[in-house]
Design an enzyme around this catalytic site. Sequence first.
Site, PDB file in Angstrom:
ATOM      1  N   CYS A  82      58.693  38.047  52.412  1.00 18.17           N
ATOM      2  CA  CYS A  82      59.650  37.645  51.380  1.00 18.17           C
ATOM      3  C   CYS A  82      60.955  38.425  51.525  1.00 18.17           C
ATOM      4  O   CYS A  82      60.938  39.653  51.624  1.00 18.17           O
ATOM      5  CB  CYS A  82      59.038  37.943  50.011  1.00 18.17           C
ATOM      6  SG  CYS A  82      60.186  37.728  48.658  1.00 18.17           S
ATOM      7  N   TYR A 114      34.884  44.619  26.508  1.00 19.34           N
ATOM      8  CA  TYR A 114      36.208  44.162  26.998  1.00 19.34           C
ATOM      9  C   TYR A 114      35.986  42.849  27.746  1.00 19.34           C
ATOM     10  O   TYR A 114      36.376  42.700  28.903  1.00 19.34           O
ATOM     11  CB  TYR A 114      36.862  45.191  27.928  1.00 19.34           C
ATOM     12  CG  TYR A 114      36.861  46.609  27.420  1.00 19.34           C
ATOM     13  CD1 TYR A 114      37.961  47.100  26.707  1.00 19.34           C
ATOM     14  CD2 TYR A 114      35.777  47.454  27.637  1.00 19.34           C
ATOM     15  CE1 TYR A 114      37.973  48.406  26.247  1.00 19.34           C
ATOM     16  CE2 TYR A 114      35.777  48.753  27.174  1.00 19.34           C
ATOM     17  CZ  TYR A 114      36.878  49.227  26.481  1.00 19.34           C
ATOM     18  OH  TYR A 114      36.881  50.522  26.036  1.00 19.34           O
ATOM     19  N   GLN A 118      41.571  36.633  34.942  1.00 18.09           N
ATOM     20  CA  GLN A 118      41.934  37.281  36.213  1.00 18.09           C
ATOM     21  C   GLN A 118      42.915  36.407  36.996  1.00 18.09           C
ATOM     22  O   GLN A 118      42.809  35.185  36.976  1.00 18.09           O
ATOM     23  CB  GLN A 118      40.671  37.517  37.058  1.00 18.09           C
ATOM     24  CG  GLN A 118      39.655  38.438  36.417  1.00 18.09           C
ATOM     25  CD  GLN A 118      40.023  39.920  36.512  1.00 18.09           C
ATOM     26  OE1 GLN A 118      41.046  40.291  37.086  1.00 18.09           O
ATOM     27  NE2 GLN A 118      39.198  40.764  35.942  1.00 18.09           N
ATOM     28  N   CYS A 161      58.055  32.530  46.201  1.00 23.70           N
ATOM     29  CA  CYS A 161      57.458  33.859  46.029  1.00 23.70           C
ATOM     30  C   CYS A 161      56.231  33.876  46.921  1.00 23.70           C
ATOM     31  O   CYS A 161      55.460  32.924  46.931  1.00 23.70           O
ATOM     32  CB  CYS A 161      57.062  34.100  44.572  1.00 23.70           C
ATOM     33  SG  CYS A 161      55.978  35.530  44.366  1.00 23.70           S
ATOM     34  N   CYS A 218      55.912  43.227  44.513  1.00 21.89           N
ATOM     35  CA  CYS A 218      55.128  43.659  45.676  1.00 21.89           C
ATOM     36  C   CYS A 218      55.603  45.044  46.122  1.00 21.89           C
ATOM     37  O   CYS A 218      56.790  45.272  46.253  1.00 21.89           O
ATOM     38  CB  CYS A 218      55.315  42.689  46.843  1.00 21.89           C
ATOM     39  SG  CYS A 218      54.571  41.075  46.555  1.00 21.89           S
ATOM     40  N   CYS A 243      40.518  48.408  36.728  1.00 20.29           N
ATOM     41  CA  CYS A 243      41.751  48.104  37.467  1.00 20.29           C
ATOM     42  C   CYS A 243      42.654  49.328  37.501  1.00 20.29           C
ATOM     43  O   CYS A 243      43.800  49.246  37.921  1.00 20.29           O
ATOM     44  CB  CYS A 243      42.461  46.901  36.843  1.00 20.29           C
ATOM     45  SG  CYS A 243      42.764  47.111  35.095  1.00 20.29           S
ATOM     46  N   ASP A 280      34.819  46.642  31.233  1.00 20.70           N
ATOM     47  CA  ASP A 280      35.937  46.186  32.085  1.00 20.70           C
ATOM     48  C   ASP A 280      37.231  46.398  31.304  1.00 20.70           C
ATOM     49  O   ASP A 280      37.888  45.437  30.908  1.00 20.70           O
ATOM     50  CB  ASP A 280      35.725  44.705  32.441  1.00 20.70           C
ATOM     51  CG  ASP A 280      36.802  44.171  33.384  1.00 20.70           C
ATOM     52  OD1 ASP A 280      37.638  44.971  33.853  1.00 20.70           O
ATOM     53  OD2 ASP A 280      36.804  42.955  33.639  1.00 20.70           O
ATOM     54  N   CYS A 331      62.298  43.540  44.671  1.00 22.19           N
ATOM     55  CA  CYS A 331      61.439  43.004  43.609  1.00 22.19           C
ATOM     56  C   CYS A 331      60.366  44.017  43.214  1.00 22.19           C
ATOM     57  O   CYS A 331      59.798  44.695  44.059  1.00 22.19           O
ATOM     58  CB  CYS A 331      60.786  41.717  44.106  1.00 22.19           C
ATOM     59  SG  CYS A 331      59.677  40.967  42.904  1.00 22.19           S
TER      60      CYS A 331
HETATM   61  N1  SAH Z   1      36.164  41.132  31.592  1.00 20.82           N
HETATM   62  C1  SAH Z   1      37.252  40.210  31.377  1.00 20.82           C
HETATM   63  C2  SAH Z   1      38.495  40.841  30.765  1.00 20.82           C
HETATM   64  C3  SAH Z   1      38.988  42.137  31.358  1.00 20.82           C
HETATM   65  S1  SAH Z   1      40.623  42.613  30.893  1.00 20.82           S
HETATM   66  C4  SAH Z   1      37.589  39.455  32.629  1.00 20.82           C
HETATM   67  O1  SAH Z   1      37.217  39.847  33.732  1.00 20.82           O
HETATM   68  O2  SAH Z   1      38.237  38.408  32.530  1.00 20.82           O
HETATM   69  C5  SAH Z   1      40.395  43.683  29.555  1.00 20.82           C
HETATM   70  C6  SAH Z   1      40.165  42.984  28.248  1.00 20.82           C
HETATM   71  O3  SAH Z   1      39.966  44.013  27.266  1.00 20.82           O
HETATM   72  C7  SAH Z   1      41.306  42.134  27.723  1.00 20.82           C
HETATM   73  O4  SAH Z   1      40.809  40.847  27.408  1.00 20.82           O
HETATM   74  C8  SAH Z   1      41.774  42.871  26.446  1.00 20.82           C
HETATM   75  O5  SAH Z   1      42.211  41.981  25.438  1.00 20.82           O
HETATM   76  C9  SAH Z   1      40.529  43.599  26.025  1.00 20.82           C
HETATM   77  N2  SAH Z   1      40.650  44.838  25.216  1.00 20.82           N
HETATM   78  C10 SAH Z   1      41.636  45.768  25.245  1.00 20.82           C
HETATM   79  N3  SAH Z   1      41.322  46.815  24.449  1.00 20.82           N
HETATM   80  C11 SAH Z   1      40.092  46.559  23.904  1.00 20.82           C
HETATM   81  C12 SAH Z   1      39.217  47.281  23.024  1.00 20.82           C
HETATM   82  N4  SAH Z   1      39.543  48.468  22.547  1.00 20.82           N
HETATM   83  N5  SAH Z   1      38.041  46.706  22.720  1.00 20.82           N
HETATM   84  C13 SAH Z   1      37.689  45.490  23.208  1.00 20.82           C
HETATM   85  N6  SAH Z   1      38.478  44.779  24.029  1.00 20.82           N
HETATM   86  C14 SAH Z   1      39.667  45.294  24.394  1.00 20.82           C
END
Ligand code: SAH
Length: 469
Positions: free
Chosen positions: A84, A330, A301, A178, A93, A424, A397, A90
């Site tokens: 790119c 999460y 994702q 992009c 990346c 992440c 997560d 940017c």
């Molecule tokens: N496991 C899912 C989402 C992961 S991203 C997937 O793979 O698609 C993290 C997520 O945590 C988001 O949806 C966000 O809204 C949520 N989140 C953030 N803080 C939180 C908390 N304190 N308790 C519960 N969920 C939360």
Amino acid sequence: MSTVKGIEKDDILEFRIDDMSTDGSGIGHISLGQADGRGFALFVKDAAPGDFVRAKVIRLKKSYGYARLLEVLEPSPDRTEPLCPAARQCGGCQFQHLSYRAQLDFKKNMVENLLARIGGFEGIKIPPVIGMEDPWHYRNKAQYPVGRDKNGRTVIGFYAGRTHSIIDLDKYEGAEGCAIQDADSVTIAAICRQWMESFRVPAYDEKSGKGLIRHILTRKAFSTGQIMVCLIINGQSLPHARDLTQALAAVPGMTSICVSPNKRRDNVILGERAKTIWGSDTITDYIGDIGYRISPLSFYQVNPVQTKVLYETALSFADPKEGDTVWDLYCGIGTISLFLAQKAGRVYGVEIVPQAVEDARKNAQLNGIENAVFFTGKAEEVVPREAKKRPDIIVVDPPRKGCDRSLLDFIIKTGPDRLVYVSCGPATLARDLKILAEGGYELKKIQCVDMFPQGCHVECVVLMSKANT
Ligand code: SAH
């Protein structure tokens, strides 16, 4: 500070880049006779490990400094030409100037170093990061900021690194708009631009807080071809909405068009609600055999090919059996929960965003899954309140900031057999794993998956078990 013993601001130096920072800057070490023998660290943006460079010192701190790349005198064998033309400016990346193999090696080393330094897992070695066969145009979601340039022309594109100045998408032409986005999202941005210019719909101006169009969010479900567009606006409704929806509806796959009002004066992109102005409220995507409906405000994702790899890894680490009670914290729209529910006895998902929980419940129905229950709220508050019996397995997560300390303490106290941590943010992962290790959990397996080729982020899946099991 303009002088450190032996080095001054504006000095032009020639040296080898021997390391890279987590955000992709090259690092060189200048020998000033320090006791540690490593030398004084200079951060050089756009330089690659292995490059021999000429660079000008632009800022000095006590123990490190910054230099601007003037010339690559000898390129690193890992260096490649970015696809790119806007890659250097940017903010999207950070690694396009590195071969994909070198990107994956760097991410592996970065995770190992963070686990050793922050997590206390000294000398840890992890398997190679699982990369993509084709690491381009992989994103299913774009979030374009909208603004105006000096001449009052509408600009739609991406922020330049570390600023809010927008690089217009026409600067990315050499890479079909992009290099990591889906091409349809670029077409959609062009349609929105034309509509704004034809009807004089004003772009939002961050400084004055005036103007209407703030961001354009596009999402595409790669497995079904369904597309969603959401305009984030500094107001309640769109003028000339029908002209816009008519033009957008001509894009093959267009399924949902909505607006999300957001009058805040901070960096939060999405508003609290979304209103559908054309088509359905959601789009549907499949990962493996499971279908997911996705609404505009829910997390999903961004790299569907690697998401499948990520979820399969998480599922194999969790290894739920028929009678097992599993908590998926999460959980977003229930993506991992529904993967787990195919094997487990009962799955409880917890998520803070109410629209995502609504999606999760509908997704369970849509897939005929009856053993998954979802709660809205903070993981650290909901689990201690709702977990009536000891969970066999907990999956977390969290966002980049990691888990709340009280949640980790609760996990240690209740003692599930296995804990799967999907992360992440490797630095907060290392911090949290240290707490869990001190609480009696042992790190059994770790696998990194490259969800963000050309960028500096990396996703990790970790299995921890109680030390005596
Ligand atoms: N496991 C899912 C989402 C992961 S991203 C997937 O793979 O698609 C993290 C997520 O945590 C988001 O949806 C966000 O809204 C949520 N989140 C953030 N803080 C939180 C908390 N304190 N308790 C519960 N969920 C939360």
